[in-house]
Design a protein around this motif. Structure first.
Motif, PDB file in Angstrom:
ATOM      1  N   ASP A  38     -22.561  17.848  -2.665  1.00  0.00           N
ATOM      2  CA  ASP A  38     -21.778  19.066  -2.464  1.00  0.00           C
ATOM      3  C   ASP A  38     -20.798  18.919  -1.311  1.00  0.00           C
ATOM      4  OD1 ASP A  38     -23.076  20.410  -4.519  1.00  0.00           O
ATOM      5  OD2 ASP A  38     -24.691  21.104  -3.211  1.00  0.00           O
ATOM      6  N   ILE A  39     -20.919  17.820  -0.572  1.00  0.00           N
ATOM      7  CA  ILE A  39     -20.007  17.572   0.542  1.00  0.00           C
ATOM      8  C   ILE A  39     -18.649  17.141   0.001  1.00  0.00           C
ATOM      9  CG2 ILE A  39     -19.559  16.134   2.569  1.00  0.00           C
ATOM     10  CD1 ILE A  39     -22.582  15.945   2.957  1.00  0.00           C
ATOM     11  N   ARG A  40     -17.610  17.734   0.513  1.00  0.00           N
ATOM     12  CA  ARG A  40     -16.241  17.378   0.105  1.00  0.00           C
ATOM     13  C   ARG A  40     -15.846  16.057   0.746  1.00  0.00           C
ATOM     14  NH1 ARG A  40     -11.029  19.774   2.508  1.00  0.00           N
ATOM     15  NH2 ARG A  40      -9.404  19.253   1.003  1.00  0.00           N
ATOM     16  N   ILE A  41     -15.405  15.102  -0.067  1.00  0.00           N
ATOM     17  CA  ILE A  41     -14.963  13.798   0.411  1.00  0.00           C
ATOM     18  C   ILE A  41     -13.451  13.734   0.276  1.00  0.00           C
ATOM     19  CG2 ILE A  41     -15.135  11.308   0.089  1.00  0.00           C
ATOM     20  CD1 ILE A  41     -17.871  11.849  -1.292  1.00  0.00           C
ATOM     21  N   ILE A  42     -12.740  13.606   1.398  1.00  0.00           N
ATOM     22  CA  ILE A  42     -11.275  13.581   1.343  1.00  0.00           C
ATOM     23  C   ILE A  42     -10.770  12.159   1.595  1.00  0.00           C
ATOM     24  CG2 ILE A  42     -11.050  16.015   1.950  1.00  0.00           C
ATOM     25  CD1 ILE A  42     -10.301  15.208   4.768  1.00  0.00           C
ATOM     26  N   GLU A  81     -12.952  -1.742  -2.013  1.00  0.00           N
ATOM     27  CA  GLU A  81     -14.347  -1.438  -2.342  1.00  0.00           C
ATOM     28  C   GLU A  81     -14.880  -0.196  -1.613  1.00  0.00           C
ATOM     29  OE1 GLU A  81     -17.238  -4.810  -2.613  1.00  0.00           O
ATOM     30  OE2 GLU A  81     -18.327  -3.653  -1.087  1.00  0.00           O
ATOM     31  N   PRO A  82     -14.603  -0.007  -0.324  1.00  0.00           N
ATOM     32  CA  PRO A  82     -15.130   1.194   0.344  1.00  0.00           C
ATOM     33  C   PRO A  82     -14.642   2.489  -0.286  1.00  0.00           C
ATOM     34  CG  PRO A  82     -14.390  -0.399   1.962  1.00  0.00           C
ATOM     35  CD  PRO A  82     -13.903  -0.894   0.635  1.00  0.00           C
ATOM     36  N   PHE A  83     -13.382   2.536  -0.716  1.00  0.00           N
ATOM     37  CA  PHE A  83     -12.833   3.742  -1.335  1.00  0.00           C
ATOM     38  C   PHE A  83     -13.446   3.987  -2.714  1.00  0.00           C
ATOM     39  CE2 PHE A  83      -9.483   1.967   1.432  1.00  0.00           C
ATOM     40  CZ  PHE A  83      -9.370   3.007   2.336  1.00  0.00           C
ATOM     41  N   ILE A  84     -13.616   2.920  -3.476  1.00  0.00           N
ATOM     42  CA  ILE A  84     -14.214   3.040  -4.805  1.00  0.00           C
ATOM     43  C   ILE A  84     -15.655   3.540  -4.690  1.00  0.00           C
ATOM     44  CG2 ILE A  84     -14.974   1.738  -6.830  1.00  0.00           C
ATOM     45  CD1 ILE A  84     -12.550  -0.131  -6.330  1.00  0.00           C
ATOM     46  N   ASN A  85     -16.407   2.929  -3.763  1.00  0.00           N
ATOM     47  CA  ASN A  85     -17.819   3.299  -3.612  1.00  0.00           C
ATOM     48  C   ASN A  85     -17.988   4.765  -3.249  1.00  0.00           C
ATOM     49  OD1 ASN A  85     -18.969   0.815  -4.224  1.00  0.00           O
ATOM     50  ND2 ASN A  85     -18.895   0.084  -2.120  1.00  0.00           N
ATOM     51  N   ILE A  86     -17.242   5.223  -2.253  1.00  0.00           N
ATOM     52  CA  ILE A  86     -17.480   6.592  -1.795  1.00  0.00           C
ATOM     53  C   ILE A  86     -16.883   7.615  -2.756  1.00  0.00           C
ATOM     54  CG2 ILE A  86     -15.445   6.924  -0.290  1.00  0.00           C
ATOM     55  CD1 ILE A  86     -17.645   8.069   1.759  1.00  0.00           C
ATOM     56  N   SER A  87     -15.785   7.285  -3.420  1.00  0.00           N
ATOM     57  CA  SER A  87     -15.214   8.233  -4.388  1.00  0.00           C
ATOM     58  C   SER A  87     -16.132   8.404  -5.596  1.00  0.00           C
ATOM     59  CB  SER A  87     -13.820   7.777  -4.831  1.00  0.00           C
ATOM     60  OG  SER A  87     -13.885   6.550  -5.532  1.00  0.00           O
ATOM     61  N   ASN A  88     -16.895   7.354  -5.929  1.00  0.00           N
ATOM     62  CA  ASN A  88     -17.849   7.448  -7.026  1.00  0.00           C
ATOM     63  C   ASN A  88     -19.025   8.367  -6.701  1.00  0.00           C
ATOM     64  OD1 ASN A  88     -16.377   5.760  -8.677  1.00  0.00           O
ATOM     65  ND2 ASN A  88     -17.527   3.921  -8.146  1.00  0.00           N
ATOM     66  N   LYS A  89     -19.177   8.698  -5.428  1.00  0.00           N
ATOM     67  CA  LYS A  89     -20.276   9.564  -4.997  1.00  0.00           C
ATOM     68  C   LYS A  89     -19.922  11.047  -5.065  1.00  0.00           C
ATOM     69  CE  LYS A  89     -23.067   6.185  -3.572  1.00  0.00           C
ATOM     70  NZ  LYS A  89     -24.406   5.939  -4.168  1.00  0.00           N
ATOM     71  N   LYS A  90     -18.678  11.368  -5.382  1.00  0.00           N
ATOM     72  CA  LYS A  90     -18.232  12.764  -5.318  1.00  0.00           C
ATOM     73  C   LYS A  90     -19.033  13.681  -6.238  1.00  0.00           C
ATOM     74  CE  LYS A  90     -13.491  11.951  -3.750  1.00  0.00           C
ATOM     75  NZ  LYS A  90     -12.041  12.101  -4.035  1.00  0.00           N
ATOM     76  N   ILE A 114       0.849  -1.193   0.000  1.00  0.00           N
ATOM     77  CA  ILE A 114       0.000   0.000   0.000  1.00  0.00           C
ATOM     78  C   ILE A 114       0.887   1.246   0.000  1.00  0.00           C
ATOM     79  CG2 ILE A 114      -1.657   1.330   1.374  1.00  0.00           C
ATOM     80  CD1 ILE A 114      -2.988  -1.061   0.271  1.00  0.00           C
ATOM     81  N   PRO A 115       0.613   2.229  -0.874  1.00  0.00           N
ATOM     82  CA  PRO A 115       1.422   3.460  -0.873  1.00  0.00           C
ATOM     83  C   PRO A 115       1.136   4.309   0.358  1.00  0.00           C
ATOM     84  CG  PRO A 115      -0.417   3.677  -2.378  1.00  0.00           C
ATOM     85  CD  PRO A 115      -0.441   2.248  -1.891  1.00  0.00           C
ATOM     86  N   SER A 116       2.122   5.072   0.795  1.00  0.00           N
ATOM     87  CA  SER A 116       1.961   5.928   1.965  1.00  0.00           C
ATOM     88  C   SER A 116       2.953   7.078   1.899  1.00  0.00           C
ATOM     89  CB  SER A 116       2.186   5.127   3.252  1.00  0.00           C
ATOM     90  OG  SER A 116       3.529   4.648   3.317  1.00  0.00           O
ATOM     91  N   ILE A 117       2.706   8.087   2.738  1.00  0.00           N
ATOM     92  CA  ILE A 117       3.634   9.204   2.916  1.00  0.00           C
ATOM     93  C   ILE A 117       3.785   9.395   4.408  1.00  0.00           C
ATOM     94  CG2 ILE A 117       4.049  11.663   2.531  1.00  0.00           C
ATOM     95  CD1 ILE A 117       2.139  11.516   0.144  1.00  0.00           C
ATOM     96  N   LYS A 118       4.987   9.266   4.919  1.00  0.00           N
ATOM     97  CA  LYS A 118       5.146   9.349   6.373  1.00  0.00           C
ATOM     98  C   LYS A 118       5.469  10.777   6.808  1.00  0.00           C
ATOM     99  CE  LYS A 118       7.151   7.046  10.366  1.00  0.00           C
ATOM    100  NZ  LYS A 118       8.024   5.958  10.856  1.00  0.00           N
ATOM    101  N   THR A 119       4.457  11.463   7.314  1.00  0.00           N
ATOM    102  CA  THR A 119       4.645  12.799   7.867  1.00  0.00           C
ATOM    103  C   THR A 119       5.309  12.692   9.240  1.00  0.00           C
ATOM    104  OG1 THR A 119       2.700  13.646   6.702  1.00  0.00           O
ATOM    105  CG2 THR A 119       3.438  14.886   8.627  1.00  0.00           C
ATOM    106  N   ASP A 120       6.292  13.530   9.490  1.00  0.00           N
ATOM    107  CA  ASP A 120       6.993  13.544  10.775  1.00  0.00           C
ATOM    108  C   ASP A 120       6.113  14.279  11.794  1.00  0.00           C
ATOM    109  OD1 ASP A 120       8.640  13.832  12.962  1.00  0.00           O
ATOM    110  OD2 ASP A 120      10.388  14.518  11.823  1.00  0.00           O
ATOM    111  N   LEU A 121       5.496  13.545  12.681  1.00  0.00           N
ATOM    112  CA  LEU A 121       4.547  14.130  13.628  1.00  0.00           C
ATOM    113  C   LEU A 121       5.232  14.958  14.711  1.00  0.00           C
ATOM    114  CD1 LEU A 121       2.207  11.031  14.157  1.00  0.00           C
ATOM    115  CD2 LEU A 121       2.088  12.793  12.405  1.00  0.00           C
ATOM    116  N   ASN A 154      -6.544   9.109  -6.080  1.00  0.00           N
ATOM    117  CA  ASN A 154      -7.172   7.801  -5.879  1.00  0.00           C
ATOM    118  C   ASN A 154      -6.072   6.758  -5.710  1.00  0.00           C
ATOM    119  OD1 ASN A 154      -9.591   9.098  -6.220  1.00  0.00           O
ATOM    120  ND2 ASN A 154     -10.079   8.167  -8.190  1.00  0.00           N
ATOM    121  N   TRP A 155      -5.413   6.819  -4.571  1.00  0.00           N
ATOM    122  CA  TRP A 155      -4.193   6.028  -4.337  1.00  0.00           C
ATOM    123  C   TRP A 155      -4.448   4.521  -4.357  1.00  0.00           C
ATOM    124  CZ3 TRP A 155      -4.902   2.958  -0.168  1.00  0.00           C
ATOM    125  CH2 TRP A 155      -5.856   3.377   0.779  1.00  0.00           C
ATOM    126  N   TRP A 156      -5.681   4.091  -4.106  1.00  0.00           N
ATOM    127  CA  TRP A 156      -5.998   2.655  -4.080  1.00  0.00           C
ATOM    128  C   TRP A 156      -5.946   2.029  -5.456  1.00  0.00           C
ATOM    129  CZ3 TRP A 156      -8.992   6.730  -2.616  1.00  0.00           C
ATOM    130  CH2 TRP A 156     -10.021   7.095  -3.469  1.00  0.00           C
TER     131      TRP A 156
END
Length: 361
Positions: free
Chosen positions: A335-339, A322-331, A82-89, A358-360
């Motif tokens: 009018d609600i911003r989906i991040i 599947e959860p990411f595909i489903n909700i991104s298709n609703k954009k 899985i791709p990621s970006i590690k932010t230094d907290l 769409n990193w998935w």
């Protein structure tokens, strides 16, 4: 026959001993239990949802669910890292308002000078057995060593994929305040947390802090339990009000009327964080099905939704993406911003135009 009986006794004793290891926590007792028994949400020895909530959908039996899980269900898991970006907290600028999703329902927020951590599961698995429910390759990029001092730790309920014994034991010296539902302090005190930093509340209790930070414990439609016993501790969502933002921390919850009630009482919200994964028509009351996230977001009166509870563990019968595909298709339908940030990606809470891939894919 005698040998079989001996084997069964040994298995029974071993199971009993395992269930009594520290990782399972403790049931509430003493003054904590007395307080719980006074709650209007606690009846006949256990907590109840606001509306009738069967564990399984009508007409579905546990034998069917078990058969599907063992034999017919083959949910797809990621074939590559899985791709990621590690932010230094630890080296964020003090004036940065950011959110960092860590996979599943774990996330870090720095907001108006305070650090916040929600349901951290950083041990690499989400069950009492370390070789089961393992994190997908590439998703477990943060360890407890990466976490700075935390002003407010939110724990929505005591399930293994939200209240991780190994993670919490290691984080203990870094935590200033824990905010959670009634009864969960019993687990934490058993694990060595100072009772003075544990703030337990019933639905619609609230806590006020310095610097105009305010937390309301709010309902969810779910259940609790770390072993065979359920509903002895309270599951919850939270409303976080700070000088600049109002955020809804959803925990786990099926769709119900409480979202509308919370929206009416505390909205509008700048951001709502809602579960979006581990659903199944067989248990439609305790997790939201696809599409219900936006219904809940509308009820809450928000401008932005962050969908979580996916992307790290397989706990249901749907494919991992599947959860990411489903909700991104609703954009295009709202009018609600989906991040949808990658794990570890810096979400700038001051930038309403920030875009995410769409990193998935």
């Amino acid at each position: 026959m005698t040998v079989l009986l001996i084997i069964l006794i040994i298995i029974g004793v071993a199971t009993l001993l395992f269930l009594n290891t520290e990782r399972f926590g403790k049931h509430p007792s003493g003054e904590r239990l007395l307080k719980i028994e006074q709650s209007p949400n606690y009846k006949k020895g256990s907590f109840q949802n606001l509306n009738h909530t069967p564990m399984l959908t009508e007409g579905v039996g546990y034998s069917k669910v078990l058969y599907q899980f063992l034999f017919s269900s083959k949910p797809k898991e990621p074939a590559i890292k899985i791709p990621s970006i590690k932010t230094d907290l630890k080296n964020l600028k003090p004036d940065e308002n950011v959110l960092i999703w860590m996979g599943h329902s774990s996330y870090f927020i720095q907001l108006d000078g305070k650090t916040i951590l929600v349901d951290p599961v950083l041990s690499g698995n989400a069950s009492p057995l370390s070789f089961t429910t393992k994190a997908y390759n590439g998703t477990n990029i943060y360890t407890t060593d990466d976490i700075p001092t935390i002003d407010y730790l939110f724990l929505s309920h005591d399930h293994w994929d939200h209240m991780d014994y190994k993670t919490l034991k290691k984080l203990k010296p870094k935590i200033k305040n824990v905010i959670t539902g009634l009864g969960n302090g019993a687990h934490l005190e058993h694990w060595g947390f100072n009772q003075n930093i544990i703030l337990e509340g019933d639905w619609y209790d609230n806590f006020s802090f310095d610097d105009k930070f305010e937390v309301h414990i709010t309902p969810a439609r779910h259940f609790s339990g770390r072993g065979f016993t359920r509903a002895k501790t309270l599951w919850a969502s939270f409303v976080l009000k700070t000088p600049s933002k109002t955020i809804f921390i959803g925990g786990d919850s099926g769709y119900d009327s409480h979202f509308k009630e919370i929206g009416n009482k505390f909205g509008p919200f700048d951001l709502v964080i809602l579960e979006n994964g581990q659903y199944d028509n067989n248990w439609k009351y305790i997790h939201m099905l696809p599409g219900e996230q936006l219904k809940a977001a509308n009820d809450l009166n928000t401008t932005t939704i962050l969908p979580v509870h996916a992307g790290k563990f397989t706990l249901a019968n749907h494919d991992w993406d599947e959860p990411f595909i489903n909700i991104s298709n609703k954009k295009t339908e709202t009018d609600i911003r989906i991040i949808t940030p990658m794990i570890g990606e810096n979400v700038n809470l001051k930038d309403s135009l920030q875009q995410f891939k769409n990193w998935w894919n």
